[in-house]
Design a protein around this motif. Structure first.
Motif, PDB file in Angstrom:
ATOM      1  N   ARG A 143      16.979  54.574  68.799  1.00  0.00           N
ATOM      2  CA  ARG A 143      16.241  54.317  67.556  1.00  0.00           C
ATOM      3  C   ARG A 143      16.829  53.119  66.809  1.00  0.00           C
ATOM      4  O   ARG A 143      16.092  52.262  66.319  1.00  0.00           O
ATOM      5  CB  ARG A 143      16.287  55.573  66.674  1.00  0.00           C
ATOM      6  CG  ARG A 143      15.336  55.493  65.530  1.00  0.00           C
ATOM      7  CD  ARG A 143      15.293  56.754  64.722  1.00  0.00           C
ATOM      8  NE  ARG A 143      14.910  56.437  63.359  1.00  0.00           N
ATOM      9  CZ  ARG A 143      15.101  57.225  62.341  1.00  0.00           C
ATOM     10  NH1 ARG A 143      15.660  58.398  62.503  1.00  0.00           N
ATOM     11  NH2 ARG A 143      14.723  56.860  61.129  1.00  0.00           N
ATOM     12  N   LEU A 144      18.159  53.079  66.738  1.00  0.00           N
ATOM     13  CA  LEU A 144      18.803  51.955  66.039  1.00  0.00           C
ATOM     14  C   LEU A 144      18.490  50.625  66.727  1.00  0.00           C
ATOM     15  O   LEU A 144      18.336  49.598  66.082  1.00  0.00           O
ATOM     16  CB  LEU A 144      20.323  52.168  66.004  1.00  0.00           C
ATOM     17  CG  LEU A 144      20.815  53.203  64.991  1.00  0.00           C
ATOM     18  CD1 LEU A 144      22.223  53.658  65.328  1.00  0.00           C
ATOM     19  CD2 LEU A 144      20.755  52.645  63.585  1.00  0.00           C
ATOM     20  N   THR A 145      18.411  50.668  68.040  1.00  0.00           N
ATOM     21  CA  THR A 145      18.158  49.434  68.797  1.00  0.00           C
ATOM     22  C   THR A 145      16.761  48.885  68.528  1.00  0.00           C
ATOM     23  O   THR A 145      16.582  47.677  68.364  1.00  0.00           O
ATOM     24  CB  THR A 145      18.334  49.700  70.313  1.00  0.00           C
ATOM     25  OG1 THR A 145      19.660  50.172  70.529  1.00  0.00           O
ATOM     26  CG2 THR A 145      18.104  48.459  71.138  1.00  0.00           C
ATOM     27  N   PHE A 146      15.786  49.788  68.484  1.00  0.00           N
ATOM     28  CA  PHE A 146      14.400  49.302  68.430  1.00  0.00           C
ATOM     29  C   PHE A 146      13.708  49.431  67.070  1.00  0.00           C
ATOM     30  O   PHE A 146      12.571  49.024  66.936  1.00  0.00           O
ATOM     31  CB  PHE A 146      13.559  50.033  69.487  1.00  0.00           C
ATOM     32  CG  PHE A 146      13.969  49.701  70.889  1.00  0.00           C
ATOM     33  CD1 PHE A 146      13.699  48.465  71.433  1.00  0.00           C
ATOM     34  CD2 PHE A 146      14.663  50.626  71.662  1.00  0.00           C
ATOM     35  CE1 PHE A 146      14.098  48.152  72.731  1.00  0.00           C
ATOM     36  CE2 PHE A 146      15.063  50.325  72.957  1.00  0.00           C
ATOM     37  CZ  PHE A 146      14.786  49.079  73.493  1.00  0.00           C
ATOM     38  N   GLU A 147      14.391  49.988  66.080  1.00  0.00           N
ATOM     39  CA  GLU A 147      13.662  50.243  64.827  1.00  0.00           C
ATOM     40  C   GLU A 147      13.469  48.983  63.975  1.00  0.00           C
ATOM     41  O   GLU A 147      12.640  48.978  63.073  1.00  0.00           O
ATOM     42  CB  GLU A 147      14.352  51.334  64.004  1.00  0.00           C
ATOM     43  CG  GLU A 147      15.614  50.886  63.318  1.00  0.00           C
ATOM     44  CD  GLU A 147      16.201  51.939  62.414  1.00  0.00           C
ATOM     45  OE1 GLU A 147      15.554  52.969  62.178  1.00  0.00           O
ATOM     46  OE2 GLU A 147      17.324  51.717  61.943  1.00  0.00           O
ATOM     47  N   CYS A 148      14.243  47.949  64.239  1.00  0.00           N
ATOM     48  CA  CYS A 148      14.103  46.731  63.414  1.00  0.00           C
ATOM     49  C   CYS A 148      13.778  45.522  64.292  1.00  0.00           C
ATOM     50  O   CYS A 148      14.458  44.489  64.204  1.00  0.00           O
ATOM     51  CB  CYS A 148      15.372  46.474  62.625  1.00  0.00           C
ATOM     52  SG  CYS A 148      15.524  47.516  61.200  1.00  0.00           S
ATOM     53  N   ILE A 149      12.792  45.641  65.121  1.00  0.00           N
ATOM     54  CA  ILE A 149      12.423  44.477  65.938  1.00  0.00           C
ATOM     55  C   ILE A 149      11.923  43.374  65.000  1.00  0.00           C
ATOM     56  O   ILE A 149      11.442  43.664  63.894  1.00  0.00           O
ATOM     57  CB  ILE A 149      11.330  44.814  66.974  1.00  0.00           C
ATOM     58  CG1 ILE A 149      10.075  45.314  66.273  1.00  0.00           C
ATOM     59  CG2 ILE A 149      11.809  45.769  68.013  1.00  0.00           C
ATOM     60  CD1 ILE A 149       8.835  44.993  67.035  1.00  0.00           C
ATOM     61  N   ASN A 150      12.080  42.146  65.440  1.00  0.00           N
ATOM     62  CA  ASN A 150      11.673  41.035  64.580  1.00  0.00           C
ATOM     63  C   ASN A 150      10.753  40.095  65.346  1.00  0.00           C
ATOM     64  O   ASN A 150      11.228  39.168  66.011  1.00  0.00           O
ATOM     65  CB  ASN A 150      12.914  40.299  64.079  1.00  0.00           C
ATOM     66  CG  ASN A 150      12.547  39.234  63.092  1.00  0.00           C
ATOM     67  OD1 ASN A 150      11.949  39.509  62.060  1.00  0.00           O
ATOM     68  ND2 ASN A 150      12.850  38.013  63.426  1.00  0.00           N
ATOM     69  N   PRO A 151       9.445  40.331  65.271  1.00  0.00           N
ATOM     70  CA  PRO A 151       8.514  39.516  66.062  1.00  0.00           C
ATOM     71  C   PRO A 151       8.556  38.035  65.700  1.00  0.00           C
ATOM     72  O   PRO A 151       8.212  37.190  66.522  1.00  0.00           O
ATOM     73  CB  PRO A 151       7.145  40.100  65.719  1.00  0.00           C
ATOM     74  CG  PRO A 151       7.391  41.320  64.930  1.00  0.00           C
ATOM     75  CD  PRO A 151       8.770  41.307  64.428  1.00  0.00           C
ATOM     76  N   GLY A 152       9.020  37.718  64.488  1.00  0.00           N
ATOM     77  CA  GLY A 152       9.102  36.316  64.072  1.00  0.00           C
ATOM     78  C   GLY A 152      10.016  35.510  64.985  1.00  0.00           C
ATOM     79  O   GLY A 152       9.824  34.307  65.170  1.00  0.00           O
ATOM     80  N   ASN A 211      20.267  34.591  72.170  1.00  0.00           N
ATOM     81  CA  ASN A 211      20.285  34.922  70.751  1.00  0.00           C
ATOM     82  C   ASN A 211      18.893  35.346  70.268  1.00  0.00           C
ATOM     83  O   ASN A 211      18.740  36.341  69.552  1.00  0.00           O
ATOM     84  CB  ASN A 211      20.777  33.688  69.984  1.00  0.00           C
ATOM     85  CG  ASN A 211      20.675  33.865  68.487  1.00  0.00           C
ATOM     86  OD1 ASN A 211      21.381  34.664  67.912  1.00  0.00           O
ATOM     87  ND2 ASN A 211      19.765  33.136  67.875  1.00  0.00           N
ATOM     88  N   ALA A 212      17.864  34.600  70.714  1.00  0.00           N
ATOM     89  CA  ALA A 212      16.491  34.894  70.267  1.00  0.00           C
ATOM     90  C   ALA A 212      16.036  36.259  70.779  1.00  0.00           C
ATOM     91  O   ALA A 212      15.380  37.017  70.036  1.00  0.00           O
ATOM     92  CB  ALA A 212      15.549  33.799  70.768  1.00  0.00           C
ATOM     93  N   ALA A 213      16.389  36.581  72.019  1.00  0.00           N
ATOM     94  CA  ALA A 213      15.993  37.880  72.573  1.00  0.00           C
ATOM     95  C   ALA A 213      16.644  39.001  71.776  1.00  0.00           C
ATOM     96  O   ALA A 213      15.995  40.009  71.435  1.00  0.00           O
ATOM     97  CB  ALA A 213      16.409  37.964  74.040  1.00  0.00           C
ATOM     98  N   SER A 214      17.916  38.801  71.449  1.00  0.00           N
ATOM     99  CA  SER A 214      18.624  39.812  70.662  1.00  0.00           C
ATOM    100  C   SER A 214      17.997  39.952  69.272  1.00  0.00           C
ATOM    101  O   SER A 214      17.798  41.061  68.778  1.00  0.00           O
ATOM    102  CB  SER A 214      20.096  39.417  70.552  1.00  0.00           C
ATOM    103  OG  SER A 214      20.716  40.118  69.529  1.00  0.00           O
ATOM    104  N   MET A 215      17.688  38.812  68.656  1.00  0.00           N
ATOM    105  CA  MET A 215      17.077  38.832  67.310  1.00  0.00           C
ATOM    106  C   MET A 215      15.730  39.537  67.346  1.00  0.00           C
ATOM    107  O   MET A 215      15.366  40.267  66.428  1.00  0.00           O
ATOM    108  CB  MET A 215      16.866  37.401  66.796  1.00  0.00           C
ATOM    109  CG  MET A 215      18.121  36.647  66.574  1.00  0.00           C
ATOM    110  SD  MET A 215      18.893  37.069  65.056  1.00  0.00           S
ATOM    111  CE  MET A 215      18.368  35.732  64.056  1.00  0.00           C
ATOM    112  N   THR A 216      14.968  39.278  68.409  1.00  0.00           N
ATOM    113  CA  THR A 216      13.627  39.862  68.493  1.00  0.00           C
ATOM    114  C   THR A 216      13.701  41.377  68.678  1.00  0.00           C
ATOM    115  O   THR A 216      12.960  42.125  68.043  1.00  0.00           O
ATOM    116  CB  THR A 216      12.866  39.254  69.694  1.00  0.00           C
ATOM    117  OG1 THR A 216      12.933  37.844  69.590  1.00  0.00           O
ATOM    118  CG2 THR A 216      11.417  39.698  69.722  1.00  0.00           C
ATOM    119  N   ILE A 217      14.620  41.813  69.532  1.00  0.00           N
ATOM    120  CA  ILE A 217      14.598  43.229  69.910  1.00  0.00           C
ATOM    121  C   ILE A 217      15.540  44.103  69.071  1.00  0.00           C
ATOM    122  O   ILE A 217      15.109  45.093  68.491  1.00  0.00           O
ATOM    123  CB  ILE A 217      14.938  43.390  71.411  1.00  0.00           C
ATOM    124  CG1 ILE A 217      13.917  42.604  72.246  1.00  0.00           C
ATOM    125  CG2 ILE A 217      14.925  44.860  71.823  1.00  0.00           C
ATOM    126  CD1 ILE A 217      14.322  42.392  73.686  1.00  0.00           C
TER     127      ILE A 217
END
Lengths: 264, 282
Positions: B128-137, B92-98
């Motif tokens: 683009r959709l996959t990587f445009e909203c990465i969440n480093p938090g 889940n965290a990997a998905s949220m991050t990426i």
């Protein structure tokens, strides 16, 4: 009072538009029971009781608690209030000639009444399909107290969500806090696992909190457990409703002046 | 003849390399833009960490409560269950991050016609959709999950060998991919339906329930449903079984087959969906 009945009636009728919601609500009730059946089926293998529950006692608990937790639909209220305060449309509740909290209570009542029968059908269907020997209390006082607690508990959750929504007037963004609250409430109301499985000290502390009386104790009472707590439980949740009402009044009085009707 | 072939191969290699470089540059720009955006809404930066972190702590508490009353669930003791929770948390965290927040926006972009902006750019829309909203938090959640996994592996008393760790990592990557394609598949249905809100809610509910119920507890028709049709049941179960040495060849092959089938289905639904897309009002 008639205007609140009218609000409840309108919301009850409005649910007919969203038929898919009804189907999915029933699916969610069923899914919870099925998953509980699978998980506890494995846990009970080779054991007759766990935490004082028999297998059918545990399943009966899950059926009642799933039914009650699906009926408790007030969590959306805090989100709606927050959203409306942020975009300025909360004015609607200040202009119409009804009390804002009363409006949301009537709205909740209308929605719950509509879903009541469908959730009941979903739960009943699974008792028949899984041939669950449903355990039900025969003690009248316990049943009456449980029914009272169900209503009082729902009202308390409505008050809590209304109050949290109002906090947007002070803190502006409360979305993340609301999500964490939803996670916590699922745990401390006992809808995920019966609270009796937790350490005794934790259960004793929870008895001072209102959440113990929202889903957990009514479910236990209706399935024939914890009957000695029935009357005290009804008194405690009533007290919490009163306290919450005072808190809401104070918060409303203090922060509603900050709402300028144009959003944040 | 040989020279021509070498030239063709080298040209193909160059095209592939230049494409990879181009996407690397795009990725860098997307990450930079995302960081700029996150700096404006600072609370959102750590929001998912707190929300999902609380969820996983609650899950640990629940299983701790259950294991206080029983010794095992199926063949799994408390250590294996901690490993399971940590693995699910990591997926889940990997998905949220990426990719989660980017994929989440697909239905809205289709409904509003915003997808035009993605289709008209010289870059794969899905990339683009996959990587445009990465969440480093959410990276904190990754770290937190790794701690849970290490603790779980220790508590389960399993033999930690290079083979076990490699096998676990293989399944983890494969299941992270399955997690991703399921997210894309469910949102791709928006190309054909007006609203997919309910399907997304069902996905959320199933994920949450499978998180509470490891695959080892499933049997019969439930196993068919949650292993093959809605494969949320295998996502954390297979990596844990591989670490514990419980994974049979049959289950492993089934797992790989399920991932392959869902990858093909997702690719088809996405490609056909793009063709079906009629700009605003789709």
């Amino acid at each position: 009072m008639s205007k609140y009945f009218e609000i409840a009636r309108i919301y009850m009728k409005a649910q007919l538009v969203w038929r898919a919601d009804v189907v999915f609500n029933m699916i969610f009730t069923i899914a919870r029971i099925v998953f509980a059946y699978l998980l506890w089926g494995v846990i009970f293998t080779g054991k007759s009781t766990v935490g004082g529950f028999t297998f059918y006692g545990m399943m009966s608990y899950y059926i009642v608690s799933s039914f009650l937790s699906q009926l408790e639909m007030s969590s959306g209220i805090s989100g709606e209030i927050s959203e409306r305060i942020r975009n300025g449309t909360f004015s609607k509740y200040l202009i119409i000639p009804v009390n804002a909290e009363g409006y949301f209570a009537a709205m909740e009542a209308g929605i719950v009444l509509f879903y009541l029968i469908f959730d009941f059908l979903a739960a009943a269907a699974w008792i028949v399909i899984f041939r669950i020997q449903f355990v039900f209390s025969h003690d009248l006082i316990s049943i009456l107290c449980a029914v009272f607690m169900i209503f009082a508990g729902m009202f308390f959750m409505l008050q809590l969500n209304f109050y949290l929504g109002l906090l947007t007037l002070k803190y502006q963004g409360i979305g993340i806090f609301l999500m964490i609250k939803n996670n916590l409430v699922a745990l401390i109301t006992g809808t995920i696992v019966p609270l009796v499985l937790f350490p005794e000290i934790m259960v004793e502390v929870m008895k001072f909190l209102p959440f113990y009386y929202v889903t957990y104790l009514p479910s236990m009472l209706l399935t024939g457990y914890n009957q000695e707590e029935a009357v005290l439980g009804a008194a405690v949740i009533s007290l919490w409703c009163l306290v919450m009402q005072v808190v809401i009044k104070m918060t409303w009085k203090k922060y509603i002046r900050k709402f300028d009707g144009v959003g944040i | 003849m040989k020279k021509d072939e070498i030239k063709r191969k080298s040209a193909a290699n160059n095209t592939w390399l230049s494409k990879a470089r181009k996407y690397q540059r795009i990725l860098k720009v997307l990450v930079r833009l995302r960081f700029q955006n996150l700096m404006v809404f600072r609370l959102d930066f750590l929001g998912p960490f707190f929300v999902d972190g609380s969820l996983f702590i609650i899950q640990l508490l629940i299983f701790k409560a259950i294991y206080a009353n029983v010794d095992s669930i199926g063949s799994w003791g408390s250590g294996a269950m901690i490993l399971y929770i940590g693995t699910f948390s990591l997926l889940n965290a990997a998905s949220m991050t990426i990719c989660f927040f980017g994929i989440l926006g697909i239905p809205y972009k289709i409904r509003s016609g915003e997808m035009d902006l993605y289709l008209s750019k010289p870059v794969s829309p899905l990339f683009r959709l996959t990587f445009e909203c990465i969440n480093p938090g959410s990276l904190l959640l990754v770290v937190f999950s790794i701690f849970i996994i290490v603790y779980g592996a220790k508590a389960s008393n399993c033999r930690i060998t290079v083979h076990a760790v490699a096998s676990y990592l293989f399944w983890l990557v494969l299941m992270a991919f399955l997690y991703y394609i399921m997210e894309v598949l469910i949102r791709s249905v928006s190309f054909y339906l007006i609203s997919t809100t309910r399907i997304e809610q069902l996905e959320e509910a199933l994920l949450s329930l499978c998180f509470k119920l490891p695959g080892i507890a499933m049997y019969g028709i439930y196993k068919v449903i949650f292993y093959c049709i809605l494969p949320y049941g295998i996502m954390a179960t297979l990596p844990v079984q591989s670490m514990l040495g419980e994974l049979t060849w049959k289950t492993a092959l089934q797992g790989i087959f399920v991932v392959a089938v869902f990858a093909v289905i997702t690719a088809l639904v996405w490609k056909k969906g793009i063709r079906h897309y009629n700009s605003a009002g789709s």
